[in-house]
Design a protein around this motif. Structure first.
Motif, PDB file in Angstrom:
ATOM      1  N   LYS A  30     -14.932   0.584  -3.804  1.00  0.00           N
ATOM      2  CA  LYS A  30     -13.613   0.002  -3.551  1.00  0.00           C
ATOM      3  C   LYS A  30     -13.647  -1.504  -3.351  1.00  0.00           C
ATOM      4  O   LYS A  30     -12.603  -2.145  -3.295  1.00  0.00           O
ATOM      5  CB  LYS A  30     -12.979   0.641  -2.310  1.00  0.00           C
ATOM      6  N   GLY A  83     -11.676   3.684   1.103  1.00  0.00           N
ATOM      7  CA  GLY A  83     -10.470   2.878   1.229  1.00  0.00           C
ATOM      8  C   GLY A  83      -9.518   3.433   2.274  1.00  0.00           C
ATOM      9  O   GLY A  83      -9.718   4.524   2.816  1.00  0.00           O
ATOM     10  N   VAL A  85      -5.252   4.015   3.338  1.00  0.00           N
ATOM     11  CA  VAL A  85      -3.901   4.167   2.790  1.00  0.00           C
ATOM     12  C   VAL A  85      -2.914   4.215   3.942  1.00  0.00           C
ATOM     13  O   VAL A  85      -3.155   4.884   4.952  1.00  0.00           O
ATOM     14  CB  VAL A  85      -3.769   5.465   1.955  1.00  0.00           C
ATOM     15  N   ARG A  86      -1.811   3.479   3.792  1.00  0.00           N
ATOM     16  CA  ARG A  86      -0.712   3.515   4.763  1.00  0.00           C
ATOM     17  C   ARG A  86       0.549   3.867   3.990  1.00  0.00           C
ATOM     18  O   ARG A  86       0.862   3.252   2.968  1.00  0.00           O
ATOM     19  CB  ARG A  86      -0.568   2.140   5.411  1.00  0.00           C
ATOM     20  N   LYS A  87       1.294   4.881   4.453  1.00  0.00           N
ATOM     21  CA  LYS A  87       2.478   5.354   3.740  1.00  0.00           C
ATOM     22  C   LYS A  87       3.738   4.911   4.472  1.00  0.00           C
ATOM     23  O   LYS A  87       3.811   4.996   5.694  1.00  0.00           O
ATOM     24  CB  LYS A  87       2.459   6.870   3.615  1.00  0.00           C
ATOM     25  N   GLN A 133       3.089   3.642  -0.981  1.00  0.00           N
ATOM     26  CA  GLN A 133       1.728   3.829  -0.507  1.00  0.00           C
ATOM     27  C   GLN A 133       0.993   2.505  -0.663  1.00  0.00           C
ATOM     28  O   GLN A 133       0.809   2.014  -1.777  1.00  0.00           O
ATOM     29  CB  GLN A 133       1.009   4.917  -1.291  1.00  0.00           C
ATOM     30  N   SER A 135      -2.539   0.609  -0.265  1.00  0.00           N
ATOM     31  CA  SER A 135      -3.951   0.974  -0.184  1.00  0.00           C
ATOM     32  C   SER A 135      -4.825  -0.250  -0.403  1.00  0.00           C
ATOM     33  O   SER A 135      -4.421  -1.218  -1.051  1.00  0.00           O
ATOM     34  CB  SER A 135      -4.290   2.053  -1.214  1.00  0.00           C
ATOM     35  N   LYS A 139      -8.994  -2.414   6.363  1.00  0.00           N
ATOM     36  CA  LYS A 139      -8.049  -1.669   7.198  1.00  0.00           C
ATOM     37  C   LYS A 139      -7.034  -2.591   7.855  1.00  0.00           C
ATOM     38  O   LYS A 139      -5.841  -2.281   7.912  1.00  0.00           O
ATOM     39  CB  LYS A 139      -8.815  -0.898   8.274  1.00  0.00           C
ATOM     40  N   VAL A 142      -4.462  -3.819   5.173  1.00  0.00           N
ATOM     41  CA  VAL A 142      -3.548  -2.754   4.771  1.00  0.00           C
ATOM     42  C   VAL A 142      -2.466  -2.570   5.838  1.00  0.00           C
ATOM     43  O   VAL A 142      -1.279  -2.487   5.531  1.00  0.00           O
ATOM     44  CB  VAL A 142      -4.310  -1.423   4.525  1.00  0.00           C
TER      45      VAL A 142
END
Length: 178
Positions: A30, A83, A85-87, A133, A135, A139, A142
């Motif tokens: 990533k 990786g 991910v935040r939704k 989303q 990504s 961290k 994101v």
């Protein structure tokens, strides 16, 4: 004494960690991330595990720094491997999002559309017009980008309209009574 610092970090397959002095570099599918470790902390790697310990024994601030360093290194290793991910979800009539390359087009009830430029290392996907989303490998980045998008139209307490995190619960207020 930090119990977090005592836990070793297991390096998954496909991710490599290079330690040279106080500099740590993590490479994975990533991306690549590097970081300079605090002078009070020493980082070692053996048998596919990374460990953080204080450079001098008996220093409480060094144990605290070692715990922080361990958490940050773990985030780097996980981020470069799989990786983060935040939704986000959009709630409201006519609220929609569309990802086009490095730009996220948002219609959030204003008189004009919002074109949100994504920073380097961050990708956005819109599985449906009301879902976003975010990504990337970092961290912190994101989370920061997700917070900036949410700040464009935070959820309001009466109808719940706005941009919210997917796991966020908005406390609704009761309407004014006559």
């Amino acid at each position: 004494m930090s119990r977090v610092a005592k836990a070793p970090i297991t390096v998954p397959k496909g991710v490599s960690v290079e330690i040279s002095g106080q500099s740590v570099e993590v490479k994975g599918p990533k991306g690549t991330m590097s970081w300079i470790v605090h002078p009070k902390v020493s980082v070692t790697q053996a048998d596919g595990q990374v460990r953080t310990t204080p450079a001098k024994e008996g220093d409480q601030t060094a144990w605290a720094q070692a715990g922080t360093t361990r958490a940050l290194l773990n985030n780097m290793i996980v981020g470069c491997g799989t990786g983060f991910v935040r939704k986000l979800t959009l709630v409201g009539v006519g609220y929609r999002a569309q990802a086009q390359g490095r730009v996220l087009n948002l219609a959030l009830g204003y008189s004009h559309p919002i074109n949100f430029a994504l920073p380097e290392g961050i990708e956005a996907a819109t599985p449906s017009p009301t879902e976003i989303q975010i990504s990337g490998a970092d961290k912190q980045q994101v989370g920061q980008v997700a917070a900036e998008i949410r700040r464009l139209r935070p959820p309001e307490p009466y109808k719940g309209k706005g941009v919210r995190y997917a796991d966020e619960e908005v406390v609704r207020k009761e309407a004014k009574k006559k």
